[in-house]
Design a protein around this motif. Structure first.
Motif, PDB file in Angstrom:
ATOM      1  N   TYR A 154      37.917  22.542  40.787  1.00 14.00           N
ATOM      2  CA  TYR A 154      38.057  22.632  42.238  1.00 14.00           C
ATOM      3  C   TYR A 154      38.800  23.890  42.677  1.00 14.00           C
ATOM      4  CZ  TYR A 154      37.009  17.700  41.391  1.00 14.00           C
ATOM      5  OH  TYR A 154      36.446  16.537  40.956  1.00 14.00           O
ATOM      6  N   ILE A 155      39.638  24.420  41.808  1.00 13.19           N
ATOM      7  CA  ILE A 155      40.352  25.650  42.125  1.00 13.19           C
ATOM      8  C   ILE A 155      39.375  26.825  42.106  1.00 13.19           C
ATOM      9  CG2 ILE A 155      42.307  27.116  41.520  1.00 13.19           C
ATOM     10  CD1 ILE A 155      42.948  24.171  42.364  1.00 13.19           C
ATOM     11  N   ALA A 156      38.515  26.882  41.101  1.00 10.94           N
ATOM     12  CA  ALA A 156      37.492  27.929  41.041  1.00 10.94           C
ATOM     13  C   ALA A 156      36.515  27.804  42.201  1.00 10.94           C
ATOM     14  CB  ALA A 156      36.746  27.849  39.706  1.00 10.94           C
ATOM     15  N   GLN A 157      36.168  26.566  42.531  1.00 11.06           N
ATOM     16  CA  GLN A 157      35.259  26.303  43.651  1.00 11.06           C
ATOM     17  C   GLN A 157      35.798  26.923  44.932  1.00 11.06           C
ATOM     18  OE1 GLN A 157      34.510  22.314  46.143  1.00 11.06           O
ATOM     19  NE2 GLN A 157      34.093  22.042  43.969  1.00 11.06           N
ATOM     20  N   ALA A 158      37.095  26.785  45.151  1.00 12.03           N
ATOM     21  CA  ALA A 158      37.717  27.333  46.359  1.00 12.03           C
ATOM     22  C   ALA A 158      37.751  28.861  46.324  1.00 12.03           C
ATOM     23  CB  ALA A 158      39.131  26.773  46.509  1.00 12.03           C
ATOM     24  N   TYR A 159      38.119  29.433  45.184  1.00 14.28           N
ATOM     25  CA  TYR A 159      38.184  30.892  45.054  1.00 14.28           C
ATOM     26  C   TYR A 159      36.808  31.545  45.180  1.00 14.28           C
ATOM     27  CZ  TYR A 159      43.033  32.025  43.818  1.00 14.28           C
ATOM     28  OH  TYR A 159      44.390  32.262  43.855  1.00 14.28           O
ATOM     29  N   ALA A 160      35.764  30.821  44.820  1.00 16.57           N
ATOM     30  CA  ALA A 160      34.413  31.391  44.824  1.00 16.57           C
ATOM     31  C   ALA A 160      33.756  31.363  46.192  1.00 16.57           C
ATOM     32  CB  ALA A 160      33.530  30.651  43.815  1.00 16.57           C
ATOM     33  N   GLY A 161      34.441  30.841  47.214  1.00 15.30           N
ATOM     34  CA  GLY A 161      33.840  30.763  48.531  1.00 15.30           C
ATOM     35  C   GLY A 161      32.844  29.640  48.663  1.00 15.30           C
ATOM     36  N   ILE A 162      32.908  28.666  47.761  1.00 15.14           N
ATOM     37  CA  ILE A 162      31.995  27.522  47.802  1.00 15.14           C
ATOM     38  C   ILE A 162      32.550  26.427  48.708  1.00 15.14           C
ATOM     39  CG2 ILE A 162      30.925  25.681  46.456  1.00 15.14           C
ATOM     40  CD1 ILE A 162      29.677  28.311  45.803  1.00 15.14           C
ATOM     41  N   THR A 163      33.802  26.060  48.504  1.00 22.37           N
ATOM     42  CA  THR A 163      34.398  24.956  49.256  1.00 22.37           C
ATOM     43  C   THR A 163      34.325  25.187  50.761  1.00 22.37           C
ATOM     44  OG1 THR A 163      35.927  24.671  47.399  1.00 22.37           O
ATOM     45  CG2 THR A 163      36.423  23.470  49.418  1.00 22.37           C
ATOM     46  N   ALA A 211      33.262  32.822  29.281  1.00 23.19           N
ATOM     47  CA  ALA A 211      32.613  32.104  30.383  1.00 23.19           C
ATOM     48  C   ALA A 211      33.732  31.585  31.263  1.00 23.19           C
ATOM     49  CB  ALA A 211      31.752  30.958  29.871  1.00 23.19           C
ATOM     50  N   THR A 212      33.618  31.789  32.571  1.00 24.84           N
ATOM     51  CA  THR A 212      34.672  31.341  33.471  1.00 24.84           C
ATOM     52  C   THR A 212      34.113  30.466  34.573  1.00 24.84           C
ATOM     53  OG1 THR A 212      34.669  33.027  35.228  1.00 24.84           O
ATOM     54  CG2 THR A 212      35.688  33.644  33.121  1.00 24.84           C
ATOM     55  N   LEU A 213      34.936  29.562  35.044  1.00 32.60           N
ATOM     56  CA  LEU A 213      34.556  28.696  36.154  1.00 32.60           C
ATOM     57  C   LEU A 213      34.273  29.512  37.407  1.00 32.60           C
ATOM     58  CD1 LEU A 213      37.320  26.013  35.581  1.00 32.60           C
ATOM     59  CD2 LEU A 213      34.881  25.606  35.331  1.00 32.60           C
ATOM     60  N   LEU A 214      35.096  30.514  37.661  1.00 31.34           N
ATOM     61  CA  LEU A 214      34.932  31.315  38.864  1.00 31.34           C
ATOM     62  C   LEU A 214      33.641  32.126  38.824  1.00 31.34           C
ATOM     63  CD1 LEU A 214      35.884  32.353  41.551  1.00 31.34           C
ATOM     64  CD2 LEU A 214      37.509  33.850  40.360  1.00 31.34           C
ATOM     65  N   ASP A 215      33.358  32.761  37.696  1.00 32.71           N
ATOM     66  CA  ASP A 215      32.119  33.534  37.580  1.00 32.71           C
ATOM     67  C   ASP A 215      30.893  32.637  37.719  1.00 32.71           C
ATOM     68  OD1 ASP A 215      33.656  35.774  37.123  1.00 32.71           O
ATOM     69  OD2 ASP A 215      33.336  35.809  34.953  1.00 32.71           O
ATOM     70  N   THR A 216      30.955  31.456  37.108  1.00 35.23           N
ATOM     71  CA  THR A 216      29.817  30.540  37.165  1.00 35.23           C
ATOM     72  C   THR A 216      29.597  30.032  38.580  1.00 35.23           C
ATOM     73  OG1 THR A 216      30.169  29.852  34.879  1.00 35.23           O
ATOM     74  CG2 THR A 216      28.856  28.406  36.250  1.00 35.23           C
TER      75      THR A 216
END
Length: 425
Positions: A154-163, A211-216
């Motif tokens: 969920y942290i990567a989701q927020a940083y990626a502009g998804i949330t 492989a990173t959560l943010l990149d994915t």
């Protein structure tokens, strides 16, 4: 070789994977390889093992009290061996280093820097095994401004502009409350490892892949990134249950109170209005182009939901849409999806049995192969169940040496295994 013979030979048979991961992303990567036939040894950190062993559902049988088995652990770690040891103990760390030359792949998802501080950096491991493919999975990468930040899906989701793009236009951002990023990152990692092994077969050299959560997660923006880059001041906005590009594409209420999902591309507009029995909409200036239909999407939504109300049931509406090959689907609950005959017939929903927990369902293998079929029976090891087998077969340790590791608390295992061993005696 015949296809029938190929189905009996797992594609990754002969490859060994050392799994230093936990939770979901890392275990997904190694689970994929394990099910495809690789020998995966999962190193679980003493004293409790993978943190998912305390999640999910467990046996209610009082005889199984203290057991580390759970449905959460089973789903993400079946088909692997469990080696449970204290990696911080000098002897535990020495065992890991001794095993490195025996493995083709090492996968880890510690915070960046942890492996290096333990003396297990890629450079150190490459010196022990130049052919090793090491895969590091993390929130945001081994380098960069965010590399030292702890975090999960969920942290990567927020940083990626998804949330920010999920939820009602006039409400707060919403969370995607399932491990979409974790699971996708695990698949990304498995893909990367497979390609690195192919590279090794051609060149003889191993390598370090990430492989990173943010990149994915960032890869999941299918059209918006170029728009933001090229349109000065453009900011994508939440559109609730409707796709921002219109279509109509989104979720719509049916006359019986259920919901229907539709996804209509520009070339399907004429077929769509034909299914509605409204050919006159082809002459409506509000809907003359895809751009106009996007701008007037609320009008289309109102027309569509009026039609759905008039159709009465979702099934009747879907029959009319299916007749014109309009992409549509009922919005199913998870319970309904798990019972759907298509998902059952294809093994998308897979029934498994654990000798402690009992029988339950998990997701099936996500890809299909013409020359290989998933195994019919799956099994997840108890914590430390394979300690003796792994250390004796790979390192040649004697039973006395293994017992000494237990005595010094370098090795641990599921209390249920210990109780059963005493009962046999």
């Amino acid at each position: 070789m015949s296809t029938a013979a190929n189905t009996a030979l797992p594609m990754l048979k002969g490859y060994r994977v050392l799994d230093l991961t936990q939770i979901v992303a890392g275990p997904t990567c190694t689970r994929i390889m394990a099910e495809l036939g690789a020998d995966v040894v999962k190193v679980e950190l003493a004293p409790f093992g993978d943190r998912t062993r305390i999640g999910g559902l467990k046996s209610r049988n009082p005889d199984h009290k203290g057991s580390s088995r759970s449905t959460y652990y089973f789903q993400h770690n079946h088909s692997k061996q469990s080696l449970a040891l204290d990696i911080k103990h000098p002897r535990g760390l020495a065992l890991i280093k001794r095993m490195i030359p025996k493995f083709d792949v090492l996968v880890e998802n510690f915070s960046p820097g942890v492996m290096a501080r333990a003396g297990l950096s890629y450079e150190a491991l490459r010196a022990l095994n130049p052919r090793l493919v090491m895969c590091s999975i993390s929130l945001a990468g081994q380098t960069g401004l965010l590399s030292q930040k702890p975090g999960y899906d969920y942290i990567a989701q927020a940083y990626a502009g998804i949330t920010d793009l999920i939820g009602s236009p006039d409400g707060d951002p919403s969370l995607i409350t399932m491990a979409i990023g974790d699971t996708a990152t695990g698949m990304t990692a498995a893909m990367a490892v497979g390609f690195a092994l192919l590279h090794r077969e051609r060149t003889g050299e191993g390598q370090h892949v990430e492989a990173t959560l943010l990149d994915t997660y960032f890869q999941m923006h299918e059209v918006a990134v170029p728009r933001v880059a090229l349109r000065k001041g453009y900011v994508p906005r939440r559109t609730g249950s409707q796709h921002p590009d219109g279509g109509p594409t989104g979720v719509f209420r049916c006359g019986d109170g259920t919901h229907l999902s539709l996804a209509i591309l520009p070339h399907q507009w004429n077929a769509f209005i034909s299914a509605l029995g409204m050919p006159e909409l082809s002459e409506d200036p509000r809907f003359a182009t895809a751009a106009l239909r996007r701008d007037n999407n609320e009008d289309i939504k109102a027309i569509l939901e009026d039609w759905l109300a008039g159709m009465g049931t979702r099934e009747r509406a879907m029959a009319a849409l299916d007749a014109k090959r309009i992409p549509c689907a009922p919005v199913l609950t998870l319970n309904e999806a798990m019972a759907h005959p298509h998902l059952r017939d294809r093994g998308t929903v897979r029934k498994v049995r654990d000798d402690v927990i009992g029988e339950f369902d998990i997701p099936g293998f996500p890809a299909k192969f013409s020359a290989w079929q998933p195994p019919e029976r799956l099994r997840a090891s108890a914590l430390g169940e394979d300690n003796e087998v792994v250390l004796q077969e790979l390192l040649g340790l004697s039973p006395t040496e293994v017992q000494g590791l237990y005595d010094d608390e370098v090795l641990v295992r599921d209390p249920l295994l210990t109780r059963r061993a005493h009962e046999k005696v």
